[in-house]
Scaffold this motif. Sequence first.
Motif, PDB file in Angstrom:
ATOM      1  N   LEU A   1      -4.696   2.394   6.265  1.00 17.83           N
ATOM      2  CA  LEU A   1      -4.448   1.106   5.938  1.00 17.83           C
ATOM      3  C   LEU A   1      -4.448   0.585   8.141  1.00 17.83           C
ATOM      4  CD1 LEU A   1      -1.203   0.330   3.940  1.00 17.83           C
ATOM      5  CD2 LEU A   1      -3.776  -0.403   3.540  1.00 17.83           C
TER       6      LEU A   1
ATOM      7  N   LYS B   1       9.623  -1.437   5.826  1.00 15.17           N
ATOM      8  CA  LYS B   1       8.579  -2.587   6.124  1.00 15.17           C
ATOM      9  C   LYS B   1       9.720  -2.846   7.996  1.00 15.17           C
ATOM     10  CE  LYS B   1       7.527  -5.279   3.062  1.00 15.17           C
ATOM     11  NZ  LYS B   1       6.558  -6.462   2.809  1.00 15.17           N
TER      12      LYS B   1
ATOM     13  N   LYS C   1      -0.562   6.736   4.480  1.00 16.37           N
ATOM     14  CA  LYS C   1      -0.618   5.401   4.168  1.00 16.37           C
ATOM     15  C   LYS C   1      -0.934   4.301   4.933  1.00 16.37           C
ATOM     16  CE  LYS C   1       2.468   3.148   1.024  1.00 16.37           C
ATOM     17  NZ  LYS C   1       3.796   2.647   0.560  1.00 16.37           N
TER      18      LYS C   1
ATOM     19  N   SER D   1       3.766  -7.325   5.181  1.00 11.87           N
ATOM     20  CA  SER D   1       2.460  -6.316   3.633  1.00 11.87           C
ATOM     21  C   SER D   1       2.789  -6.787   2.827  1.00 11.87           C
ATOM     22  CB  SER D   1       2.098  -5.043   4.342  1.00 11.87           C
ATOM     23  OG  SER D   1       0.969  -4.492   4.015  1.00 11.87           O
ATOM     24  N   GLU D   2       2.047  -6.129   1.545  1.00 15.20           N
ATOM     25  CA  GLU D   2       2.355  -5.667   0.211  1.00 15.20           C
ATOM     26  C   GLU D   2       2.682  -4.832  -0.153  1.00 15.20           C
ATOM     27  OE1 GLU D   2      -2.090  -6.371  -1.500  1.00 15.20           O
ATOM     28  OE2 GLU D   2      -0.444  -7.956  -2.272  1.00 15.20           O
ATOM     29  N   HIS D   3       1.859  -3.917   0.965  1.00 20.90           N
ATOM     30  CA  HIS D   3       2.059  -1.954   0.324  1.00 20.90           C
ATOM     31  C   HIS D   3       3.234  -1.820   1.037  1.00 20.90           C
ATOM     32  CE1 HIS D   3      -2.290  -2.903   0.342  1.00 20.90           C
ATOM     33  NE2 HIS D   3      -2.834  -3.347   0.561  1.00 20.90           N
ATOM     34  N   PHE D   4       3.547  -2.103   2.119  1.00 18.68           N
ATOM     35  CA  PHE D   4       5.389  -1.272   2.553  1.00 18.68           C
ATOM     36  C   PHE D   4       6.167  -1.870   1.886  1.00 18.68           C
ATOM     37  CE2 PHE D   4       2.129  -1.659   6.103  1.00 18.68           C
ATOM     38  CZ  PHE D   4       2.241  -0.393   5.505  1.00 18.68           C
TER      39      PHE D   4
END
Length: 441
Positions: free
Chosen positions: A131, A216, A127, A208-211
Motif C-alpha cells: 500500500l 492504525k 501489507k 485507512s480501511e486496510h488497517f
Amino acid sequence: MEIISGFSKLSKSQKLAWLAEQVADNKEEFIAEFESYLHRDTQVQKLYDEFSENTLTNFYMPYGLVPNVMINGKLYAVPMVIEESSVVAAAAGSAKFWLERGGFKAKVIDTKKIGQVHFLWEGDFKKLDVLFDELREVMLDNTALITSNMRARGGGIIDIDLVNMTHIEPHYYQIKATFETCESMGANFINTCLEEFARSLKDWMANSEHFVGKEKEPLVIMSILSNYTPECLVRAWVECPVAELGYFDDMPPELFAYKFSKALMIAKNDPHRATTHNKGIFNGIDAVTLATGNDFRAIEACGHTYACRNGKYQSLTDCSIEDGMFKFWIEVPIAVGTVGGLTSLHPLVKKSFEILDSPNAQELMQIMAVIGLAQNFGAVKSLITTGIQKGHMKMHLLNILKHFDASETEVKYAIEHFKTNVVSFRAVRDVLDSIRVKVKE
C-alpha cells in the motif's frame, strides 16, 4: 559558580555583570575586556547577537586568503577562517605549486540529501509495503505547498521509500526520503517536509480501511534530516608527469612520488594515521565552510562517516602512480548552501561570496574539496620531506614570542635566529632569556 534562573531573559550587560560577580577579581576590567570585542556599529552587533543565544560578546577568528587557486581553468582567491598556524600558508603553497602544473580539476558527482521519519508500528509489513505507493502520493500531495518554491527552482522531493528496520529493533521502520535543495543547504526545508510526512503517515493509517487495531496507531519517534549525505558528493584531483613534480630540496621527484604514495597507503590502512590525515583535510574544508557561513560540524561529521563506508576508517584522499603519471584526488560528501542561513546576513560571509565571484552550491562544493585536497597535499609533502614541525613551528614562533611578551627588537632577533635553528617553546624562552640577561648587563 551559583545556580541562576532566567539567565536568558537578562540583558547583555546584566549577563556580564552576573558572570563577573561569579568569576572575576576585578569586575570592571573583566566586563570592559568582553565589551571591547563588541562591534562599534550597534546594528551590526544586534545582528551578531541574534545568530545565537545568551551572547556576551564576539569571538574573533583570523580571516585569511589563499590566492592562485586554479579550478577547472578558473582562478580563485579563497577565504579561510581558521586559527591554526600554517594552515592557510600550506594551502597557498599547494595552490601555487599546482597552478604551475595545470591547476586543480573538480566535478560534482551528485547533490542528493536524505531525511528520515523513524517510527514503530505493530502491523504486517507486506501489507504496508503493497500500500506504500498510495501513502507516497498522499505525502507528496500534503507537501505540495511546502515544496512549490523549491520545485520551481528545479529541486524538491526526489523519492520516498519505506525501509524495514525490524532486524535492528522489533516494529521499527523508516520513511526515507531523498531531496534536491538546489542552492540552499536545505535543513529547514527537509525537516518541514519530514514532519508533514509523519503527520500524513498517522492520519493515513488512522483513516485507512486496510488497517485495524494497533495497525492504525504508528508511533513516530522522530522526523529529522540526516547529515550523512553520501550522494551529495564531489571529486577533486591534480595530476602531472612524475618528472614535473620537481625536486624537493635534494629529493628527486621519483622518490617524492613513491614516498607520497606510501604515505597515502598508510592512511588507507591505519585508522590512527587516517584520523590525523583527514583532520588535515578538514583544516581546509572547515575554514572555507566557516568563511562562507555554512555548517562545518555537519560537513565534518558526514566526511568522517563517509571515511568509514568500507567497514573501517580510511583516508579521504587517494594517490596513484601509473605510466609515469602522478595523480592525487579526493572524493568527499559536502552539503552546502549559497542562500539562506548566514549567507545573506553575516557581513563577512557576504564578502566571502563576493571574493569567490558568487558561486552556486555546486561550485562551492568544488572549491571546498579543492582546498581540502590542497591542504592534504601540503601536509603530506611536509611529512615526507622536511617534517611537519619545521614549517609549523616557524609559523607558531610569533605566537610563542607573544606569550613571552617579546619586544619588537626581541622579535626581530628571534626570527633571524630561528631561520637556522629548531623552534620549540623552550628554545624560544632560552633565546629571550639570553637577550634579556645581556640587556641587564
